[in-house]
Design an enzyme around this catalytic site. Structure first.
Site, short mmCIF file in Angstrom:
data_model
loop_
_atom_site.label_atom_id
_atom_site.label_comp_id
_atom_site.label_asym_id
_atom_site.label_seq_id
_atom_site.Cartn_x
_atom_site.Cartn_y
_atom_site.Cartn_z
N GLU A 176 -7.65 -3.42 3.72
CA GLU A 176 -6.49 -4.19 3.25
C GLU A 176 -5.72 -4.78 4.42
O GLU A 176 -5.57 -4.13 5.45
CB GLU A 176 -5.58 -3.24 2.45
CG GLU A 176 -4.27 -3.83 2.01
CD GLU A 176 -3.43 -2.84 1.21
OE1 GLU A 176 -3.94 -1.77 0.82
OE2 GLU A 176 -2.25 -3.13 1.00
N GLU A 181 4.10 -8.46 3.76
CA GLU A 181 4.99 -7.95 2.70
C GLU A 181 6.44 -8.30 3.02
O GLU A 181 6.84 -8.34 4.19
CB GLU A 181 4.84 -6.44 2.54
CG GLU A 181 3.54 -6.07 1.84
CD GLU A 181 3.49 -4.60 1.46
OE1 GLU A 181 3.35 -4.30 0.28
OE2 GLU A 181 3.59 -3.76 2.37
N TRP A 206 6.64 -7.36 -7.20
CA TRP A 206 6.61 -6.08 -7.92
C TRP A 206 7.88 -5.28 -7.72
O TRP A 206 8.58 -5.44 -6.71
CB TRP A 206 5.36 -5.29 -7.58
CG TRP A 206 5.16 -4.92 -6.14
CD1 TRP A 206 4.68 -5.71 -5.15
CD2 TRP A 206 5.41 -3.64 -5.55
NE1 TRP A 206 4.61 -5.00 -3.99
CE2 TRP A 206 5.04 -3.73 -4.20
CE3 TRP A 206 5.89 -2.42 -6.05
CZ2 TRP A 206 5.15 -2.66 -3.32
CZ3 TRP A 206 6.00 -1.34 -5.18
CH2 TRP A 206 5.63 -1.47 -3.84
N THR A 263 9.94 4.75 -1.06
CA THR A 263 9.59 3.40 -1.48
C THR A 263 10.83 2.62 -1.90
O THR A 263 10.99 1.44 -1.57
CB THR A 263 8.59 3.47 -2.67
OG1 THR A 263 7.45 4.21 -2.24
CG2 THR A 263 8.19 2.09 -3.12
#
Ligand SMILES: *[C@@H]1O[C@H](CO)[C@@H](O)[C@H](O)[C@H]1NC(C)=O
Ligand SMILES: *[C@@H]1O[C@H](CO)[C@@H](O)[C@H](O)[C@H]1NC(C)=O
Ligand SMILES: *[C@@H]1O[C@H](CO)[C@@H](O)[C@H](O)[C@H]1NC(C)=O
Ligand SMILES: *[C@@H]1O[C@H](CO)[C@@H](O)[C@H](O)[C@H]1NC(C)=O
Ligand SMILES: *[C@@H]1O[C@H](CO)[C@@H](O)[C@H](O)[C@H]1NC(C)=O
Ligand SMILES: CC(=O)N[C@H]1CO[C@H](CO)[C@@H](O)[C@@H]1O
Length: 367
Positions: free
Chosen positions: A167, A171, A259, A270
């Site tokens: 990956e 972000e 998201w 998070t």
């Protein structure tokens, strides 16, 4: 933290919309049975769509159980309308000539200002939106021109993701609209010597389009903003104490998403990383009825280690006993489920038990 962040969106929120009936879970130590040979992105065995994008060769019955992956093609994707985007990945079927993108989850609209922009929407009920390219890239220079969110708890992402979780990420968490974060993973782990970075000093990423580039070559990875290199990693930088190079090396789909990280079901780290809990009374949200990220274009220049012959349609996985990274080959096998020579059966895919999902959620949350 980044692994948990990614798993949370990819698995928790995509699964939450699943229809629930029967299930065999799968992972690398517990591969699928021959009756349901394909291990989906979400860790469930099946046929048909389970064998398409995200199907994990390492956790499937055999390395060739998943459908071959549509080969890279140079492209300049723009969005004058939604005609190249399949609205539901479940029913895509694998024809990468017919579709450039699939919607894995959520809702998209075409804002159609200045020739057309794709808007990926986040609402309080849709759990966010993710689209994936139908084609894979096995090394490529990919540039996305986009505008990020600007709201606490909301994350915009532009990444490449392979079926064994190599990956590469751009972000954009929360309210940090002068920053962009880079990261990469090898088979789901951050290589020991290579933490993510935060690039600073951008002009407002919500108000302005910027070009974010992933220049992924066999031996180096460069991140660029507006054509200016801001980070370069050499493959040799990723050699760990065991002598193994942990550099993204397997064909990957391009994914764009918005998201919700700032929600009560997210882990505390998070939520903090994303800028706190989402305020669903934000004036932007109440005015538009959604949060959004805007995509103007995605340019792809393939950088395969050797150029494909004209008869090549796909990538397939093979064994490479000399390394932990599988061998990747070109093939002329079809990528289309149910087509002559195809392996898939085109059955419905979402056949999970409530119990299986609960087990899976439990293991993800404790990741
Ligand atoms: C793989 O799945 C098996 C069976 O569900 C489970 O016991 C095991 O812990 C899983 N392994 C990993 C690495 O997740
Ligand atoms: C794939 O899509 C293309 C373009 O729509 C179409 O011409 C072709 O027949 C399709 N292939 C199959 C096997 O359905
Ligand atoms: C795709 O279809 C499935 C089954 O009808 C549905 O559960 C899912 O929400 C749909 N996905 C999208 C992105 O609309
Ligand atoms: C196998 O892995 C080695 C070491 O990474 C690499 O040099 C070689 O090219 C690989 N072979 C194939 C067939 O991919
Ligand atoms: C593609 O064509 C070349 C000749 O141009 C041939 O050598 C090769 O075997 C073919 N590849 C596949 C995957 O069929
Ligand atoms: C979806 C949609 O309405 N697309 C239109 C956007 O605007 C261009 C011209 O500016 C039209 O060609 C598209 O049909």
């Amino acid at each position: 933290m980044f692994i948990r962040v990614k798993a949370t969106f990819a698995l928790l929120s995509l699964l939450s919309s699943a229809t629930l009936i029967a299930a065999t879970t799968c992972n690398i130590t517990n591969p699928c049975p021959s009756s349901a040979p394909c291990c989906s992105e979400f860790g469930f065995c099946g046929t048909g769509n389970f064998c398409l994008g995200g199907c994990n060769p390492f956790a499937s019955r055999a390395l060739d159980s998943c459908m071959p992956e549509p080969v890279c093609q140079n492209a300049e994707h723009t969005f004058p309308d939604l005609s190249r985007i399949h609205s539901n990945a479940t029913y895509f079927g694998g024809n990468a000539t017919a579709w450039d993108w699939v919607v894995d989850k959520g809702n998209i609209i075409n804002t159609n200002s200045s020739g057309g922009e794709l808007a990926l929407l986040l609402t309080e009920t849709n759990g966010g939106t993710r689209i994936s390219s139908t084609r894979y890239v096995h090394y490529a220079k990919i540039t996305a021109k986009l505008k990020t969110g600007r709201w606490g708890g909301v994350v915009t992402a532009f990444i490449t993701m392979s079926d064994i979780k190599d990956e590469i990420d751009w972000e954009f968490p929360g309210t940090a609209t002068t920053e962009a974060q880079t990261n990469f993973f090898w088979q789901g782990v951050i290589p020991e010597k290579t933490d993510g970075t935060t690039e600073k000093g951008l002009t407002d990423t919500f108000e302005n389009y910027h070009d974010y580039t992933i220049d992924w070559k066999p031996d180096s990875l460069t991140f660029l903003i507006d054509d200016k290199a801001v980070r370069t990693v050499q493959r040799s930088d990723t050699i760990g104490s065991d002598g193994v190079s942990r550099f993204p090396s397997t064909p990957s789909r391009i994914q764009l998403s918005i998201w919700p990280a700032g929600i009560s079901s997210s882990p505390p780290g998070t939520i903090e990383w994303s800028g706190g809990m989402i305020n669903w009374n934000d004036p932007d949200y109440t005015a538009a009825g959604h949060f959004q990220t805007l995509v103007k274009s995605v340019a792809v220049v393939c950088q395969d280690p050797s150029p494909p012959a004209a008869n090549v349609t796909s990538y397939v996985y093979g064994i490479n006993s000399s390394s932990l990274t599988p061998g990747i080959s070109f093939s002329d096998l079809t990528t289309i489920n149910g087509a002559l020579g195809g392996k898939g059966l085109n059955s419905a895919w979402m056949t999970f038990t409530v119990a299986a999902v609960a087990v899976s959620l439990g293991s993800i949350l404790s990741y």
